[in-house]
Write a protein that holds these residues in place. Structure first.
Motif, mmCIF file in Angstrom:
data_model
loop_
_atom_site.group_PDB
_atom_site.id
_atom_site.type_symbol
_atom_site.label_atom_id
_atom_site.label_comp_id
_atom_site.label_asym_id
_atom_site.label_seq_id
_atom_site.Cartn_x
_atom_site.Cartn_y
_atom_site.Cartn_z
ATOM 1 N N ILE A 36 41.479 39.873 43.344
ATOM 2 C CA ILE A 36 41.628 40.429 41.998
ATOM 3 C C ILE A 36 42.442 39.523 41.091
ATOM 4 N N THR A 37 43.450 38.840 41.625
ATOM 5 C CA THR A 37 44.239 37.917 40.805
ATOM 6 C C THR A 37 43.366 36.774 40.311
ATOM 7 N N GLY A 38 42.628 36.151 41.194
ATOM 8 C CA GLY A 38 41.752 35.045 40.811
ATOM 9 C C GLY A 38 40.656 35.486 39.870
ATOM 10 N N GLN A 39 40.044 36.634 40.147
ATOM 11 C CA GLN A 39 38.979 37.118 39.267
ATOM 12 C C GLN A 39 39.516 37.445 37.883
ATOM 13 N N THR A 40 40.688 38.060 37.815
ATOM 14 C CA THR A 40 41.252 38.390 36.506
ATOM 15 C C THR A 40 41.586 37.123 35.718
ATOM 16 N N LYS A 41 42.168 36.129 36.369
ATOM 17 C CA LYS A 41 42.514 34.878 35.674
ATOM 18 C C LYS A 41 41.284 34.189 35.107
ATOM 19 N N THR A 42 40.214 34.055 35.899
ATOM 20 C CA THR A 42 39.034 33.337 35.389
ATOM 21 C C THR A 42 38.274 34.168 34.364
ATOM 22 N N MET A 43 38.313 35.499 34.502
ATOM 23 C CA MET A 43 37.692 36.371 33.508
ATOM 24 C C MET A 43 38.389 36.198 32.158
ATOM 25 N N LEU A 44 39.720 36.199 32.169
ATOM 26 C CA LEU A 44 40.467 36.048 30.920
ATOM 27 C C LEU A 44 40.324 34.645 30.337
ATOM 28 N N ALA A 45 40.162 33.639 31.183
ATOM 29 C CA ALA A 45 39.893 32.280 30.685
ATOM 30 C C ALA A 45 38.555 32.249 29.956
ATOM 31 N N LYS A 46 37.579 32.988 30.452
ATOM 32 C CA LYS A 46 36.282 33.065 29.771
ATOM 33 C C LYS A 46 36.420 33.774 28.417
ATOM 34 N N VAL A 47 37.250 34.804 28.362
ATOM 35 C CA VAL A 47 37.520 35.483 27.085
ATOM 36 C C VAL A 47 38.130 34.493 26.106
ATOM 37 N N ASP A 48 39.136 33.733 26.551
ATOM 38 C CA ASP A 48 39.766 32.723 25.688
ATOM 39 C C ASP A 48 38.724 31.752 25.130
ATOM 40 N N ALA A 49 37.884 31.213 25.994
ATOM 41 C CA ALA A 49 36.886 30.217 25.576
ATOM 42 C C ALA A 49 35.885 30.814 24.599
ATOM 43 N N LEU A 50 35.416 32.012 24.875
ATOM 44 C CA LEU A 50 34.426 32.639 24.000
ATOM 45 C C LEU A 50 35.045 32.979 22.641
ATOM 46 N N LEU A 51 36.256 33.510 22.641
ATOM 47 C CA LEU A 51 36.924 33.801 21.365
ATOM 48 C C LEU A 51 37.116 32.529 20.544
ATOM 49 N N GLU A 52 37.571 31.465 21.190
ATOM 50 C CA GLU A 52 37.763 30.199 20.484
ATOM 51 C C GLU A 52 36.447 29.689 19.897
ATOM 52 N N SER A 53 35.368 29.848 20.627
ATOM 53 C CA SER A 53 34.067 29.343 20.166
ATOM 54 C C SER A 53 33.566 30.048 18.911
#
Length: 117
Positions: A36-53
């Motif tokens: 869950i820690t790893g999945q949450t971190k990479t999920m939130l990284a995807k949110v960051d990238a998509l928001l920035e885009s």
């Protein structure tokens, strides 16, 4: 009334902008075999990238809905979430237990944010 759709697919767009509000499709982990820690971190990284885009950032998130495979994961997911959310910028948030689209998924998030001005 202007509607912009980004990364449009047959089933959904990854992001839709309407009246300076951004709606992201559900984001899941990059590595579905992680805990869950790893999945949450990479999920939130995807949110960051998509928001920035699309011209936004985590500081501009208005609302988030977090879906957990099991509420026993709540505390561990929140540990990652709390470190990720900028101080003073916590969005309105709901967290619910849900049956996931794939059995290996532990967490998914849906985000609404404002466009950066």
């Amino acid at each position: 009334m202007r509607i912009e759709r980004h990364e449009v697919g047959v089933r959904m767009s990854r992001a839709v902008i309407h009246n300076d509000t951004i709606y992201l499709c559900g984001q899941v982990a990059e590595d579905r075999k992680a805990d869950i820690t790893g999945q949450t971190k990479t999920m939130l990284a995807k949110v960051d990238a998509l928001l920035e885009s699309v011209g936004s950032s985590r500081q501009l998130i208005l609302s988030a809905t977090v879906y957990l495979k099991d509420m026993s994961l709540f505390e561990e997911m929140n540990h990652v979430w709390d470190a990720w959310v900028p101080e003073g910028c916590a969005p309105a948030r709901a967290c619910v237990e849900a049956k996931m689209a794939s059995p290996e998924l532990l967490v998914e998030i849906s985000v609404i944010a404002s466009v950066s001005k």
